[in-house]
Every structure is written in structure tokens, then in C-alpha cells.
Design a protein around this motif. Structure first.
Motif, PDB file in Angstrom:
ATOM      1  N   THR A 145      -6.315   3.886   4.123  1.00  0.00           N
ATOM      2  CA  THR A 145      -5.773   2.873   4.595  1.00  0.00           C
ATOM      3  C   THR A 145      -6.568   2.102   5.572  1.00  0.00           C
ATOM      4  OG1 THR A 145      -3.632   4.105   4.684  1.00  0.00           O
ATOM      5  CG2 THR A 145      -3.434   2.139   6.167  1.00  0.00           C
ATOM      6  N   HIS A 156       2.469  -1.293   4.671  1.00  0.00           N
ATOM      7  CA  HIS A 156       1.883  -0.031   4.705  1.00  0.00           C
ATOM      8  C   HIS A 156       3.351   0.922   4.633  1.00  0.00           C
ATOM      9  CE1 HIS A 156       0.698   3.617   7.052  1.00  0.00           C
ATOM     10  NE2 HIS A 156       0.123   3.695   5.883  1.00  0.00           N
ATOM     11  N   HIS A 168       0.881  -1.231   0.002  1.00  0.00           N
ATOM     12  CA  HIS A 168       0.093  -0.033   0.170  1.00  0.00           C
ATOM     13  C   HIS A 168       0.603   1.227  -0.034  1.00  0.00           C
ATOM     14  CE1 HIS A 168      -2.831   2.941   0.980  1.00  0.00           C
ATOM     15  NE2 HIS A 168      -2.783   2.930   2.224  1.00  0.00           N
TER      16      HIS A 168
END
Ligand code: GDD
Length: 334
Positions: free
Chosen positions: A110, A128, A85
Motif C-alpha cells: 500500500t 483503500h 486498492h
């Protein structure tokens, strides 16, 4: 069977390097692209134009962080085993102008993704890309994964929220979810409104007589600058582990904006002093302090270390600008 990876923010600097890395490792790579009238895919153009790659091992899907239904559908269909991500509003200065958009994409985007993963029968491993900006003005320098989170700008607040959520979903919902706490990382593919690219572009354009001056804000600001290619290798390593954890990715060396100027102008054999001007328009309401990373954990657990030094990075960026400018208008070359 090929491993499948999904990348949000695939058209960005990190997304394009990560795509190359994963393709080289034999992955099938999928990425989400935003529905905009002018599709920014230039960093992927070389892959996009290759019929042996595009729609063979690289696939792009229209999906966005503010459209969770589509994202859910795409992820359910693709069933990746790894999700990187990287998407979000990533400009710190801009986050003071558009704090709601920044939080909508970077923080809530997110969380939406985590909610989708939580419902998937086999959730992918999740990386992330968070930021040193979560630390603000830390009392401790260098910072580690345990340094208290205390952001001082809207971007840092959005990243702090997302970082904590990743920890919550890892600990409470059992997701394999990793935070990579990334310090500044640059390359010739960096966006034009970040300071290294702005300086390297200007040095090359001034050398070719196509720009007269370079206007900047705070040139005394210090950052821990590495090369994006090194950092995407860290992302992959962080998911290639038995357990999920958080890792700092940094060089552990500080340089000032002024040193970027000197390195870039030196790369084109120019004296910077006649060209650089100050404009308070580029100052930010607050500046983080002492953002210097300690990547000991990434080094010892993942075997990661940054390979490309600062001077080499800035030189590579400046020469790339020079080549690009000369290609676009060879007659203008000096
Ligand atoms: N962009 C920009 N433009 N920055 C300037 C300028 C200018 O004209 N003049 C001085 N600066 C200073 C900024 O005030 C800041 O101190 C420093 O240059 C670096 O600015 P950026 O290149 O915009 O990066 P950043 O450090 O704010 O944020 C980047 O790194 C973070 C990780 O530490 C971004 O990539 C973030 O997304 C990332 O999380």
C-alpha cells in the motif's frame, strides 16, 4: 470520454463485483494481475470470455505490489481517474503463519502504491480497502471511524499501518485518499478458506453425499457479516464525493459461526448436528472481540446501506454451492 478505473486485486471477490458495477456505470476498467503459472481468473471468466467486454472496456495488466517499477509504468500509461486498492494477503489465520509476506503485500504494498500516486502528475482518487481487524479487541462497540486502532494479529497490524499511511498521504501530500473500513463481507465468490464459504460448501457437499463432515475451529466467534455486492457499491460512493474521508462499512448486526452453520444446513434441509466436528488446528492464537460496525457516517454522507440480510446471504451461498457441485458432476446429485 469514458471514466477510467484501476483495480488491484481485480480477480478477487470484491474486485469481480466492483468490475461489474463499474462496467455497468460505463467505466473503462483496468486491473493488475499477478504473474503466476496458474492464473486465477475464474471470478472474471464471464467477462473475460465476452469479446465485447474484454480488451474493449476491461483490460488486465501484469503488475504486482512487490514490483513498483512495473506498477508505476502501468499506472502512468493507463492514467486512471480512480484507483481501488483491494489486493493483499487477506486471511487473518494465515497471517500468523506468514507475517512477513502479509506485511510485505498488505502494508508495504500500500505504501509503494501511495508513493507512486504521489509522483503522478494527476493522481487518481484512491480507495483503500482496510479492515475491522485494525480495531483488535476494542473497548467500544459498535466501532466508528474514530475508534482507536489497536490490532491483535499480523494481518491487523499490516492493515493498521496501511490505514494510517493513507491518512498521512491525504493530510500531508493532499491525495484524495479514502479508507473504507470493511467488516466481513461474503458471497458465492468468497475464497474457500474463509469460514462462510467453507460451511456453505460443506453443507451442499454433505447434502449431495460428497463430503462426510465439516471440521471447524471456534464456532462461537461473532462477526458482522454483510454481502460483498453491497460493499463494492460503498467503495464507489466513497470516491464519488467532494472530499476524501474514512468510512466504516458494516451491517451493525452480529452473528456467530454457529448461526452460519445453522442457516447453511437449513438451506439444504439437513440437521447440522451430526456433521460438525471441532479441530483445534483451526483455532487462532488470538481472536478479536466485539467487531461490530457503526456505518452511520456512510449512511448519512454517502446514502449507503447494506441491502442483503444475513439469512439471505448464507442461503444464496449454499444454493450456489449446490448448483456448482451439481453442474460439475450431475450424476452425483442426490
Ligand atoms: N477461516 C476459518 N476456518 N475460520 C474459522 C474456522 C475455520 O475452519 N472455524 C472457525 N472460524 C472462525 C475464525 O476463527 C473467525 O473467528 C471467524 O470464523 C471468521 O473467520 P474468517 O472467515 O477467516 O474471516 P475473518 O473474520 O478472520 O477475516 C475476514 O474479515 C475481515 C474483516 O473483518 C477477512 O475477509 C479479512 O480479510 C477481513 O479484513
Amino acid at each position: 470520454m469514458k471514466k477510467k478505473a484501476f483495480i488491484t486485486g481485480i480477480t478477487g471477490q470484491d474486485g469481480s463485483y466492483l468490475t461489474e458495477l463499474l462496467l455497468a456505470k460505463g467505466y473503462e476498467v483496468h486491473g493488475s494481475v499477478r504473474r503466476t503459472s496458474s492464473l486465477e481468473r475464474s471470478r472474471l471468466a464471464h467477462l473475460y470470455a465476452d469479446p465485447e467486454v474484454y480488451n474493449q472496456s476491461l483490460f488486465l495488466h501484469y503488475a504486482d505490489l512487490d514490483d513498483p517499477t512495473t506498477l508505476r509504468r502501468v499506472l502512468s500509461r493507463v492514467q486512471p481517474s480512480e484507483l481501488y486498492h483491494l489486493a493483499g494477503q487477506s486471511h487473518v489465520g494465515l497471517s500468523f503463519e506468514i507475517p512477513e509476506t502479509t506485511c510485505e503485500f498488505t502494508a508495504m504494498g500500500t505504501l509503494r502504491l501511495l508513493e507512486i500516486l504521489r509522483d503522478l502528475p494527476e493522481p487518481p482518487r484512491f480507495f483503500h480497502a482496510t479492515s475491522s481487524e485494525i480495531f483488535g479487541r476494542p473497548a467500544q462497540s459498535p466501532q466508528t471511524e474514530d475508534t482507536p486502532i489497536a490490532p491483535i494479529n499480523p494481518y491487523g497490524c499490516a492493515k493498521a499501518f496501511a490505514t494510517q499511511m493513507v491518512r498521512v498521504y491525504r493530510e500531508s501530500h493532499g491525495l484524495f485518499a479514502v479508507n473504507g473500513i470493511l467488516y466481513n463481507h461474503e458471497s458465492p465468490r468468497r475464497g474457500e478458506n474463509f469460514v462462510t464459504r467453507k460451511i456453505c460448501h460443506a453443507a451442499a457437499a454433505i447434502k449431495l453425499g460428497r463430503q462426510r463432515e465439516l471440521v471447524l475451529g471456534d464456532t462461537s466467534a461473532l462477526r458482522d457479516w454483510g454481502h460483498a455486492r453491497d460493499y463494492v457499491r460503498g467503495m464507489w460512493l466513497a470516491l464519488d464525493q467532494e472530499t476524501a474521508d474514512d468510512y466504516v462499512f458494516a451491517t451493525g448486526k452480529l452473528h456467530s459461526v454457529q448461526q452460519v452453520i445453522e442457516a447453511a444446513f437449513a438451506a439444504v434441509d439437513l440437521d447440522w448436528s451430526g456433521y460438525v466436528k471441532f479441530d483445534r488446528h483451526f483455532l487462532r492464537p488470538s481472536e478479536p472481540l466485539h467487531l461490530l460496525g457503526d456505518a452511520t457516517k456512510a449512511r448519512t454522507r454517502l446514502g449507503w446501506s447494506p441491502g442483503i440480510p444475513f439469512q439471505e446471504l448464507i442461503k444464496e451461498m449454499t444454493i450456489a454451492e449446490l448448483n456448482q457441485l451439481t453442474r460439475t458432476d450431475p450424476k452425483g446429485a442426490a
